[in-house]
Motif scaffolding. Structure first.
Motif, short mmCIF file in Angstrom:
data_model
loop_
_atom_site.label_atom_id
_atom_site.label_comp_id
_atom_site.label_asym_id
_atom_site.label_seq_id
_atom_site.Cartn_x
_atom_site.Cartn_y
_atom_site.Cartn_z
N SER A 1 0.86 -1.19 0.00
CA SER A 1 0.00 0.00 0.00
C SER A 1 0.89 1.23 0.00
O SER A 1 1.96 1.22 0.61
CB SER A 1 -0.86 0.02 1.27
N PHE A 2 0.47 2.30 -0.68
CA PHE A 2 1.14 3.60 -0.73
C PHE A 2 2.28 3.64 -1.73
O PHE A 2 2.61 4.69 -2.24
CB PHE A 2 1.68 4.05 0.64
N GLN A 3 2.92 2.49 -2.03
CA GLN A 3 4.13 2.56 -2.85
C GLN A 3 3.78 3.03 -4.26
O GLN A 3 4.56 3.70 -4.90
CB GLN A 3 4.83 1.20 -2.85
N ASP A 4 2.55 2.72 -4.75
CA ASP A 4 2.12 3.25 -6.05
C ASP A 4 1.04 4.32 -5.86
O ASP A 4 0.32 4.65 -6.79
CB ASP A 4 1.61 2.11 -6.94
N GLY A 5 0.94 4.85 -4.64
CA GLY A 5 -0.04 5.90 -4.37
C GLY A 5 -1.44 5.37 -4.13
O GLY A 5 -2.38 6.13 -3.98
N LEU A 6 -1.59 4.04 -4.10
CA LEU A 6 -2.89 3.42 -3.87
C LEU A 6 -2.83 2.49 -2.67
O LEU A 6 -1.76 2.00 -2.31
CB LEU A 6 -3.31 2.58 -5.09
N ARG B 1 -9.60 6.39 1.14
CA ARG B 1 -8.62 7.48 1.18
C ARG B 1 -8.63 8.30 -0.10
O ARG B 1 -7.63 8.35 -0.82
CB ARG B 1 -7.21 6.88 1.42
N PRO B 2 -9.77 8.93 -0.39
CA PRO B 2 -9.82 9.74 -1.62
C PRO B 2 -8.74 10.83 -1.65
O PRO B 2 -8.33 11.24 -2.74
CB PRO B 2 -11.23 10.34 -1.59
N ASP B 3 -8.26 11.23 -0.50
CA ASP B 3 -7.19 12.26 -0.45
C ASP B 3 -5.93 11.79 -1.18
O ASP B 3 -5.17 12.60 -1.71
CB ASP B 3 -6.86 12.62 1.01
N LEU B 4 -5.70 10.47 -1.20
CA LEU B 4 -4.51 9.94 -1.88
C LEU B 4 -4.61 10.13 -3.39
O LEU B 4 -3.60 10.23 -4.08
CB LEU B 4 -4.31 8.45 -1.57
N LEU B 5 -5.84 10.14 -3.92
CA LEU B 5 -6.03 10.26 -5.36
C LEU B 5 -5.93 11.71 -5.83
O LEU B 5 -5.50 11.98 -6.93
CB LEU B 5 -7.40 9.69 -5.78
#
Ligand code: 6GU
Length: 225
Positions: A169-174, A219-223
């Motif tokens: 998780s997070f490594q590709d922004g998702l 986590r829509p903020d990540l998008l």
């Protein structure tokens, strides 16, 4: 990679580094983690490391002398890429920062306690201030354990392909997609059909869709960030 940690409570950190990934990295000789008890450096005759703040506020502040001497001692032995102070008023930790720190050779972490450390230490030595989230811990030790774990698992060779850090998780922004293992049917609770299909392209598409859906929902903020 070498990580040195200055703390008044080294006992808080023995456990986290004696298990799992960090332990493995150390055993493989890929990382060294050294704990330094700030109290060892005090010149106070009562072994005190803290004092009341100027201005009369409540609480105690870690004094300049022991930490100053500890940092100078360590810096006389090697050059640190970063001197990190763990503090709730620091930069909020994110994977991008962890990725950058995983490329360092030497990192020095300073754990604060009580009301923190004398500001002059931060001004003179600290190159980076990190918080692990918007809540208050009793000290920087657990944050240092979190930061160390996040960094060490990215050092090449520490974790095997079977846990590839690139699919985290997070490594590709998702966020990561849901995962399942045997049995395919547990008391009527079934694994999604597509995962049993053997069609790798279809499976990959499903996993990407699920990762996106999860990220949109949770986590829509990540998008959009
Ligand atoms: Cl780095 N330290 C403390 N004391 N509290 C925290 C923190 C750090 N990050 C979040 N809360």
């Amino acid at each position: 990679m070498r990580i040195d940690i200055l703390t008044v409570l080294p006992g808080l950190l023995h456990g986290p580094f004696a298990e799992s990934i960090v332990k493995r990295g150390i055993e493989k000789g890929l990382v060294e983690v050294h704990l330094h008890d700030i109290r060892k450096y005090t010149k106070d005759k009562h072994k005190r490391v803290d004092d009341t703040p100027f201005g009369g506020a409540a609480g105690m502040v870690l004094a300049i002398q022991p930490i100053h001497d500890a940092i100078q001692d360590l810096q006389s032995q090697r050059v640190y890429n970063e001197v990190i102070f763990l503090t709730p008023d620091g930069e909020r930790l994110a994977q991008s920062r962890v990725n950058q720190l995983s490329l360092c050779g030497n990192i020095l972490m300073i754990c604060g306690h009580y009301k923190g450390i004398d500001q002059r230490l931060r001004d003179k030595f600290v190159t980076l201030e990190i918080s692990i989230g918007d809540y208050v811990l009793s000290g920087g030790e657990l944050a240092a354990a979190v930061l160390t774990d996040a960094i060490v698992r990215l050092v090449p060779g520490v974790i095997g392909d079977e846990m590839s850090a690139l699919t985290d998780s997070f490594q590709d922004g998702l966020l990561a997609p849901p995962v399942y293992t045997r049995p395919a049917d547990y008391q009527g609770l079934k694994v999604p059909e597509v995962l049993l299909s053997g069609d790798h392209a279809k499976i990959q598409k499903w996993e990407e869709d699920q990762a996106l859906k999860r990220t949109q929902e949770r986590r829509p903020d990540l998008l959009h960030g």
